[in-house]
Design a protein around this motif. Structure first.
Motif, mmCIF file in Angstrom:
data_model
loop_
_atom_site.group_PDB
_atom_site.id
_atom_site.type_symbol
_atom_site.label_atom_id
_atom_site.label_comp_id
_atom_site.label_asym_id
_atom_site.label_seq_id
_atom_site.Cartn_x
_atom_site.Cartn_y
_atom_site.Cartn_z
ATOM 1 N N VAL A 113 0.889 -1.103 -0.030
ATOM 2 C CA VAL A 113 0.081 0.114 -0.048
ATOM 3 C C VAL A 113 0.786 1.305 0.044
ATOM 4 C CG1 VAL A 113 -1.633 1.289 1.574
ATOM 5 C CG2 VAL A 113 -1.907 -1.067 1.079
ATOM 6 N N GLY A 114 0.580 2.283 -0.970
ATOM 7 C CA GLY A 114 1.190 3.370 -1.038
ATOM 8 C C GLY A 114 2.361 3.667 -2.134
ATOM 9 N N MET A 115 2.277 2.371 -2.743
ATOM 10 C CA MET A 115 3.425 2.327 -3.984
ATOM 11 C C MET A 115 2.963 3.273 -4.745
ATOM 12 S SD MET A 115 4.542 -1.705 -4.838
ATOM 13 C CE MET A 115 6.121 -2.209 -4.093
ATOM 14 N N ARG A 116 3.924 3.895 -5.796
ATOM 15 C CA ARG A 116 3.420 4.401 -7.010
ATOM 16 C C ARG A 116 3.768 3.609 -8.240
ATOM 17 N NH1 ARG A 116 0.281 8.439 -7.342
ATOM 18 N NH2 ARG A 116 1.650 9.725 -8.655
ATOM 19 N N VAL A 117 2.822 3.496 -9.054
ATOM 20 C CA VAL A 117 2.785 2.500 -9.988
ATOM 21 C C VAL A 117 2.295 2.907 -11.268
ATOM 22 C CG1 VAL A 117 2.508 0.534 -8.314
ATOM 23 C CG2 VAL A 117 0.480 1.550 -9.436
ATOM 24 N N ARG A 118 2.974 2.033 -12.584
ATOM 25 C CA ARG A 118 2.365 2.547 -13.801
ATOM 26 C C ARG A 118 1.847 0.944 -14.399
ATOM 27 N NH1 ARG A 118 3.692 7.406 -16.008
ATOM 28 N NH2 ARG A 118 3.214 6.664 -17.972
ATOM 29 N N MET A 119 1.285 1.067 -15.474
ATOM 30 C CA MET A 119 0.825 -0.204 -16.112
ATOM 31 C C MET A 119 2.098 -0.896 -16.702
ATOM 32 S SD MET A 119 -2.340 -0.539 -15.707
ATOM 33 C CE MET A 119 -3.012 -2.086 -16.665
ATOM 34 N N ASN A 120 2.208 -2.217 -16.888
ATOM 35 C CA ASN A 120 3.428 -2.997 -17.515
ATOM 36 C C ASN A 120 3.207 -2.660 -18.854
ATOM 37 O OD1 ASN A 120 5.509 -4.767 -17.568
ATOM 38 N ND2 ASN A 120 4.356 -6.452 -16.270
ATOM 39 N N GLU A 121 4.612 -3.116 -19.203
ATOM 40 C CA GLU A 121 4.952 -2.744 -20.669
ATOM 41 C C GLU A 121 3.910 -3.434 -21.615
ATOM 42 O OE1 GLU A 121 7.769 -2.037 -23.923
ATOM 43 O OE2 GLU A 121 8.199 -1.872 -21.779
ATOM 44 N N GLY A 122 3.356 -2.651 -22.634
ATOM 45 C CA GLY A 122 2.516 -3.021 -23.699
ATOM 46 C C GLY A 122 0.872 -2.970 -23.391
ATOM 47 N N LEU A 123 0.813 -2.700 -22.040
ATOM 48 C CA LEU A 123 -0.646 -2.285 -21.817
ATOM 49 C C LEU A 123 -1.262 -1.085 -21.545
ATOM 50 C CD1 LEU A 123 -0.663 -4.537 -18.149
ATOM 51 C CD2 LEU A 123 -1.529 -5.234 -20.666
ATOM 52 N N THR A 124 -2.391 -0.722 -21.983
ATOM 53 C CA THR A 124 -2.971 0.598 -21.904
ATOM 54 C C THR A 124 -2.305 1.516 -20.835
ATOM 55 O OG1 THR A 124 -4.669 -0.101 -23.354
ATOM 56 C CG2 THR A 124 -4.970 2.230 -22.365
ATOM 57 N N SER A 125 -1.858 2.747 -21.151
ATOM 58 C CA SER A 125 -1.185 3.592 -19.942
ATOM 59 C C SER A 125 -2.453 4.250 -19.326
ATOM 60 C CB SER A 125 -0.559 4.663 -20.637
ATOM 61 O OG SER A 125 -0.044 5.384 -19.568
ATOM 62 N N HIS A 126 -2.438 4.126 -17.824
ATOM 63 C CA HIS A 126 -3.175 4.951 -17.137
ATOM 64 C C HIS A 126 -2.631 6.332 -16.409
ATOM 65 C CE1 HIS A 126 -6.833 2.232 -17.006
ATOM 66 N NE2 HIS A 126 -5.898 1.335 -17.431
ATOM 67 N N GLY A 127 -1.423 6.380 -16.748
ATOM 68 C CA GLY A 127 -0.475 7.384 -16.178
ATOM 69 C C GLY A 127 0.090 6.770 -14.815
ATOM 70 N N VAL A 128 0.195 7.538 -13.873
ATOM 71 C CA VAL A 128 0.925 7.062 -12.574
ATOM 72 C C VAL A 128 -0.047 6.945 -11.573
ATOM 73 C CG1 VAL A 128 2.399 7.517 -10.783
ATOM 74 C CG2 VAL A 128 3.014 8.128 -13.190
ATOM 75 N N GLY A 129 -0.390 5.882 -10.725
ATOM 76 C CA GLY A 129 -1.167 5.804 -9.735
ATOM 77 C C GLY A 129 -0.632 5.106 -8.503
#
Length: 155
Positions: free
Chosen positions: A26-42
């Protein structure tokens, strides 16, 4: 606000896959994995332990980028992502620092005549970093104004 077409995530070099290379927190800043549709940073807001949802986590996508607006407008910005469920890994680490001190604020948004929820993550760590950066900037500016010499040293 302008919108752009969706884009796929692409990375130059190695990435840290959440749930595979590092444990989901909990609290990690993440992005979608390579090849997946980008959602930005979450921000990961919950790591599920229930048998049905084990290997999944909740992410609030909170970066407001041109290519994420239509996606979040259609699907909302709170999603369940896989971090090992069925050997699928949706997320990569976007920032090495984990900030578990945050508050989730739910907003009601009317968009094209429909009411929908939009979630905001208010991270306390960011506020502390901003205060530290403001303090460093003020000290740096003071150094520039005095030529790097303390007033007490001048006397």
């Amino acid at each position: 606000m302008p919108t752009c077409p969706a884009v796929k995530e692409r990375y130059e070099g190695p990435v840290t896959v959440v749930g595979k290379d590092t444990q989901c927190e909990v609290g990690m800043r993440v992005r979608m994995n390579e090849g997946l549709t980008s959602h930005g940073v979450g921000t990961v807001t919950e790591c599920f332990k229930d048998e049905d949802l084990q290997g999944c986590c909740a992410v609030i996508w909170d970066s407001d980028q041109c290519h994420t607006r239509p996606l979040h407008s259609h699907m909302g910005n709170l999603h369940c992502c896989r971090v090992g469920k069925d050997c699928v890994y949706d997320l990569v680490l976007a920032d090495a620092k984990v900030c578990s001190d945050f508050e989730v604020v739910k907003h009601s948004v009317v968009e094209r005549g429909s009411l929908r929820a939009h979630y905001e993550v208010k991270r306390e760590c960011d506020d502390e970093e901003d205060k530290d950066a403001d303090k460093e900037n003020a000290e740096s500016q003071e150094n520039v104004e005095t030529g790097g010499v303390n007033a007490a040293e001048e006397r």
